[in-house]
Design a protein around this motif. Sequence first.
Motif, short mmCIF file in Angstrom:
data_model
loop_
_atom_site.label_atom_id
_atom_site.label_comp_id
_atom_site.label_asym_id
_atom_site.label_seq_id
_atom_site.Cartn_x
_atom_site.Cartn_y
_atom_site.Cartn_z
N ARG A 78 0.93 -1.00 -0.25
CA ARG A 78 -0.27 -0.40 0.57
C ARG A 78 0.48 1.28 -0.09
NH1 ARG A 78 -5.17 -0.17 2.00
NH2 ARG A 78 -4.64 2.30 3.72
N ALA A 79 1.80 0.98 0.60
CA ALA A 79 2.73 2.55 1.28
C ALA A 79 3.53 2.51 -0.31
CB ALA A 79 3.57 2.05 2.09
N GLN A 80 3.66 1.76 -0.69
CA GLN A 80 4.69 2.00 -2.29
C GLN A 80 3.96 2.66 -3.42
OE1 GLN A 80 6.27 -1.88 -3.48
NE2 GLN A 80 5.75 -1.42 -5.40
N LEU A 81 2.61 1.67 -3.25
CA LEU A 81 1.20 2.74 -4.50
C LEU A 81 0.92 4.08 -3.98
CD1 LEU A 81 -0.54 -1.03 -4.68
CD2 LEU A 81 1.16 -0.18 -6.34
N ALA A 82 1.24 4.76 -3.41
CA ALA A 82 1.36 6.05 -2.51
C ALA A 82 1.37 6.79 -4.29
CB ALA A 82 1.63 6.35 -1.55
N GLY A 83 0.36 7.62 -3.88
CA GLY A 83 1.12 8.78 -4.96
C GLY A 83 0.88 8.06 -6.60
N ALA A 84 0.64 6.59 -7.47
CA ALA A 84 -0.01 6.30 -8.25
C ALA A 84 -1.03 6.59 -8.79
CB ALA A 84 -0.03 4.88 -8.13
N ARG A 85 -1.24 6.86 -10.20
CA ARG A 85 -2.65 7.11 -10.63
C ARG A 85 -2.31 6.26 -12.17
NH1 ARG A 85 -3.00 10.78 -15.62
NH2 ARG A 85 -5.63 12.31 -15.01
N LEU A 86 -4.43 5.25 -11.20
CA LEU A 86 -4.58 4.70 -12.51
C LEU A 86 -5.51 4.59 -12.96
CD1 LEU A 86 -3.88 1.53 -9.02
CD2 LEU A 86 -2.76 2.20 -11.61
N SER A 114 -8.15 4.92 -3.11
CA SER A 114 -8.40 6.26 -2.81
C SER A 114 -7.40 6.35 -1.46
CB SER A 114 -9.97 6.85 -2.63
OG SER A 114 -10.14 6.82 -4.39
N ASP A 115 -8.18 5.08 -0.19
CA ASP A 115 -7.98 4.81 1.38
C ASP A 115 -6.17 5.12 1.26
OD1 ASP A 115 -10.26 6.04 2.01
OD2 ASP A 115 -10.55 3.95 2.55
N ALA A 116 -5.34 4.10 -0.05
CA ALA A 116 -4.34 4.49 -0.01
C ALA A 116 -3.63 4.98 -1.31
CB ALA A 116 -3.50 2.58 -0.80
N GLY A 117 -4.20 6.68 -0.99
CA GLY A 117 -3.60 7.48 -1.84
C GLY A 117 -3.16 7.13 -2.95
N ILE A 118 -4.14 6.38 -3.95
CA ILE A 118 -4.01 6.05 -5.15
C ILE A 118 -5.07 7.54 -5.25
CG2 ILE A 118 -4.72 4.50 -6.87
CD1 ILE A 118 -3.44 2.03 -4.85
N GLU A 119 -5.05 7.63 -6.53
CA GLU A 119 -5.84 8.66 -7.60
C GLU A 119 -5.81 7.53 -9.20
OE1 GLU A 119 -5.49 12.49 -10.52
OE2 GLU A 119 -3.27 11.85 -9.29
N VAL A 120 -7.91 7.71 -8.78
CA VAL A 120 -8.38 6.86 -9.50
C VAL A 120 -9.02 7.22 -10.83
CG1 VAL A 120 -9.74 4.87 -9.70
CG2 VAL A 120 -8.26 5.39 -7.45
N VAL A 121 -8.79 6.86 -11.83
CA VAL A 121 -10.04 7.84 -12.86
C VAL A 121 -10.53 6.63 -13.55
CG1 VAL A 121 -9.84 8.96 -15.58
CG2 VAL A 121 -8.50 9.52 -13.64
N CYS A 122 -11.93 6.40 -13.71
CA CYS A 122 -12.56 5.87 -14.00
C CYS A 122 -13.51 5.97 -15.31
CB CYS A 122 -14.36 5.89 -13.06
SG CYS A 122 -13.66 5.26 -11.51
N ALA A 123 -13.49 4.75 -15.19
CA ALA A 123 -14.34 4.39 -17.65
C ALA A 123 -14.54 3.12 -16.80
CB ALA A 123 -13.11 3.84 -18.65
N VAL A 124 -16.59 3.06 -18.14
CA VAL A 124 -16.85 2.26 -17.39
C VAL A 124 -16.88 0.74 -18.47
CG1 VAL A 124 -18.61 3.86 -16.80
CG2 VAL A 124 -19.41 3.76 -18.69
N ASN A 125 -16.09 1.35 -19.71
CA ASN A 125 -16.30 0.36 -20.64
C ASN A 125 -15.25 0.30 -20.97
OD1 ASN A 125 -16.18 1.50 -22.75
ND2 ASN A 125 -18.80 2.56 -22.01
N MET A 141 -1.02 -5.97 -3.32
CA MET A 141 0.39 -6.59 -3.60
C MET A 141 0.74 -6.92 -5.10
SD MET A 141 1.59 -9.47 -0.27
CE MET A 141 2.88 -9.59 -1.10
N THR A 142 -0.85 -7.29 -5.93
CA THR A 142 -0.48 -7.62 -7.22
C THR A 142 -0.25 -5.84 -8.11
OG1 THR A 142 -1.93 -9.22 -6.90
CG2 THR A 142 -1.94 -9.13 -9.16
N ILE A 143 -1.16 -5.60 -7.50
CA ILE A 143 -0.67 -3.81 -7.69
C ILE A 143 0.59 -3.59 -7.68
CG2 ILE A 143 -1.79 -1.95 -8.39
CD1 ILE A 143 -3.95 -2.80 -7.77
N ALA A 144 1.34 -3.65 -6.97
CA ALA A 144 2.49 -3.00 -6.43
C ALA A 144 3.22 -3.92 -7.02
CB ALA A 144 3.22 -3.20 -5.22
N ARG A 145 3.19 -5.24 -7.85
CA ARG A 145 4.11 -5.62 -8.43
C ARG A 145 4.60 -5.64 -9.84
NH1 ARG A 145 1.48 -11.08 -8.62
NH2 ARG A 145 1.51 -11.38 -6.28
N TRP A 146 3.44 -4.77 -10.22
CA TRP A 146 3.80 -3.90 -11.75
C TRP A 146 3.30 -2.15 -11.93
CZ3 TRP A 146 4.89 -7.31 -14.78
CH2 TRP A 146 3.82 -9.11 -14.22
#
Length: 1004
Positions: free
Chosen positions: A655-663, A681-692, A773-778
């Motif tokens: 979680r800490a490693q992903l802080a500041g990421a933009r997904l 968002s609770d992990a400090g990740i900026e999230v942009v959404c798309a529905v398809n 952990m999976t997200i942080a791996r990549w």
Amino acid sequence: MPASYSAWLVLLSVAMAVVAAYATLGLAGRLTYSEGKAWKAWLAGGALAMGFGIWAMHFVGMLALHLPIELSYNAPWTALSMLPATAASALLLLMLRRIPRPNAGHVLLGSLVLGSGIGGMHYSGMLAIEVAPAISFDWRIVLVSVGVAVSLSVPGVWLAFRHAHNIGSGLTRAGGALVMGCAVAAMHYTGMAAAEFAPNCVTEASRWGVPAPGLAVAVSALAFVVLGFTILLTVMDARMSERNSQLMRDLRAAKEEAEQAARAKSSFLANMSHEIRTPMNAIIGMSYLALQTSLDKKQRNYIEKVHRSGESLLGIINDILDFSKIEAGKLAMETVDFRLEDVMDNLANLIGMKADDKGIELLFDMAPDVPTALRGDPLRIGQVLINLSNNAVKFTEAGEVVVGVELVAEQPQGVELHFWVRDTGIGMTPEQSGRMFQTFSQADASTTRRYGGTGLGLAISKNLVELMDGRIWVESEAGRGSTFHFHVRVGVQSEPRQRRMFRAEELQGTTVLVVDDNAVAREILATMARSVGFGAETARNGAQALQLLAEADRRAAAFDAVLLDWKMPEMDGVQTLRRLRDQQMVHQPRVVMVTAYGREDAVHAARLGGMGHLRVLTKPVTPSTLLEALAEVLGRMLPVAPRAAEVADAHDQARAQLAGARLLLVEDNDLNMELAVNLLSDAGIEVVCAVNGQEALDVLARDDRFDGVLMDCQMPVMDGYTATEAIRRNPAWSTLPVIAMTANAMAGHREQALAAGMVDHVAKPLNVGQMFMTIARWVRPAVVTAAPQEAPPSPLPPLPRPLPPLLPGISVARGLAITNNNEALYRRLLTRFRDGMVGFAEQFAAAQQDADPTAAQRLAHTLKGSAGNVGAIAVEGAAGDLEMACQAGRSPTELQIMLTAVMNALDPVLEGLALLEGAAPPGPPPSAEVPDEAGRERMQQSLGRLAELLGQGDADALDLADELLEAATEPALKAALRRVVEALGDFDFDAALLALQPETERSP
């Protein structure tokens, strides 16, 4: 010497040659496909049939020759004359078997062999004639006769090759036989033209001489018998081959039906996987969010157990859904680092409460030499232990259930461990024990059976154990209990991470007294204490314990600690402890209360008994929990985090490693989207959404500053696989990690995601720690510059009025529980549900006419999921029935009946939700409020920020729009923001930006 021929005998001789060739070609086809030693028998039979046919044809042809004298044949030489034809036939048949793709050279060689064999037989047969003077030959005609045989054999051999390898029509065999028979006859009668009988020749019969008519009749009769038998054999073989072919066709048809059934089963399991895992996602995800809030110890204990149980249930679901893989032997086993203590702790949490409810004790018996830092599949080992322990508790009414583990063997590649689960339950007969590991088998299969269950758990366990190079068996006796054993092979970590817990060496020399009325529990706990270096003695009840403690104190050899069972007859643990403290002792030992029952109940009983706070250790006890408890009461506990927190360290680091990421989050289900946005968002990740998938591509085309993409796979317009393939085709996005995030959990879905270009797979329901952990791996967050100074915050919105205490058709308590008692979030979900489901009947009718055959089913599925998340229980059930009816392809009349049931449940809900925007909260109307200049400026800055977020498709726009709507005072602005919020309810960022545009263009 004058000679003539009998026409009918000539025709008979030709017929015999053709029949012999026909029989031989029949055997040639069988010879080609025979295996083992059988082909040699077919070779011998074919060679004899052809050789005998050529031989018989020769002597019948000789009988057709009319001479002034009666000929006599030397019998031995006559018999030997068959050898050239037989040998040549054998060689030709061997070529037919060995050469699957013949060329012209092979055909010519075969013709030479056959022609030479025919010629050799003919002229050796002629030499068997006993006349004087001897027959002379015109060698020029001899050569012509052999050439005729070879030439006519060419088409015959070519047809023979085709027939032997099933090339050509059914006339190939007949054509080949006719040509080869004619070649034999042509050579014979051409060769007869080369023979010259002297005018004065006479017959000189020897003692081995046989008259020509007798020989011809005998040879003809024998030939027809042999060739008839050969033809009969080939006909029977052909019929058997046809029957075999029919059987093979039936087998292929049955196989295809079985494969279709397997595909149907897989499709059903895939659909059920999605339906089961969707509520599991809410259970695991929401319990994880609850654990991030402030909870007291009792609440945290309950929620942790709910979370762990959800994860365990998810593991069971995965096993059941993947049972087709188990049957096919394709179930994959993981190899990861794990701690055996964690597996046992999880087992204790899951099974301990069931044992507690039945009043039986759950005990662990772990040998001291068992390594605990292992490599293997902890989920599968835990699954087997859970299956066996569940059964043990289910079939035990009194006594105890003991789970044990010991080291069997150490090997270079790892260790072999022996686990066992022993109970004091009802036991089984030998017959019941023998069928325990069969699929769907149960000890009591009657309809009135007392104990539930599917009978699948032990079959799954057997397969899992065998996949870990082990074996499983049971020992049982009716009325005396059962013991299930299994061995598994696991690796040992070469450099295990040090556990941040108290070390046993620091407690060397400590003496403990184990007090328990259960002999098995007492011995196990004492053995465990001794195995980690403690001195241990035992007492069977409170009175004996007090006596031993007093005697030890008088000898100045007092015990350092007492492990005191709570529930004992005559004098329980609290009463024993009270009397212990009343005694005048030089050294008062520290006490750890041990219980197989609820920890909170034991603490409460101690407080009621005036004992204050006690350290309580819950059974089953492991060496690590024993060490921690004793170290704590002896005041030697290191100031470290508990083991449960240590297990989560890797997740926290991710979680800490992903802080500041933009997904970029691509998800068509709004509730799943909201849950994922909250977690990220609770992990400090900026999230942009798309529905398809198409919208995701559009977002990337406008703004490619993303560190990664979380991609749902099943979506309308464009699915995740297609979108990922399009991303990979664009060189600008070739290194952008795309991670599948879907409820598809069937075999092959992960492989399909990887094949589309995704780098990894996160299954729903979410295992939150594993997800990070999976997200942080990549994902590696890009280095970002300091954020610009943000505008002063907008004024806080007024508190919304409370939700109505009663909403028709809705369980408000359930809805609030799902949103973790976040009333603002729950109100937003209710509003979205109301606005999205108005006109559902019309939407469903339109979906039925859609070109997409799954549109109606997908719409019913959306209603079911949304209704469940807001607490509309009746709507959820009716929508689920409608979804299943769509999936089953029910008639329009049946669907209309079910749609009516849905609307009967939905209409009152929508009417009740209209109350959410009924009376305004107390106070002056919004129009009466006149904002000051500073407020207008702050509002305009916030609107600019909202427009920026909408342009980026950022999910933070939802919360900001809600806050601005509550804070807005001007009617025009409030109306515009309401349209923005409505558009965001459908995650239509473009429409929301268009609705906001008039307000952002106004000057402040």
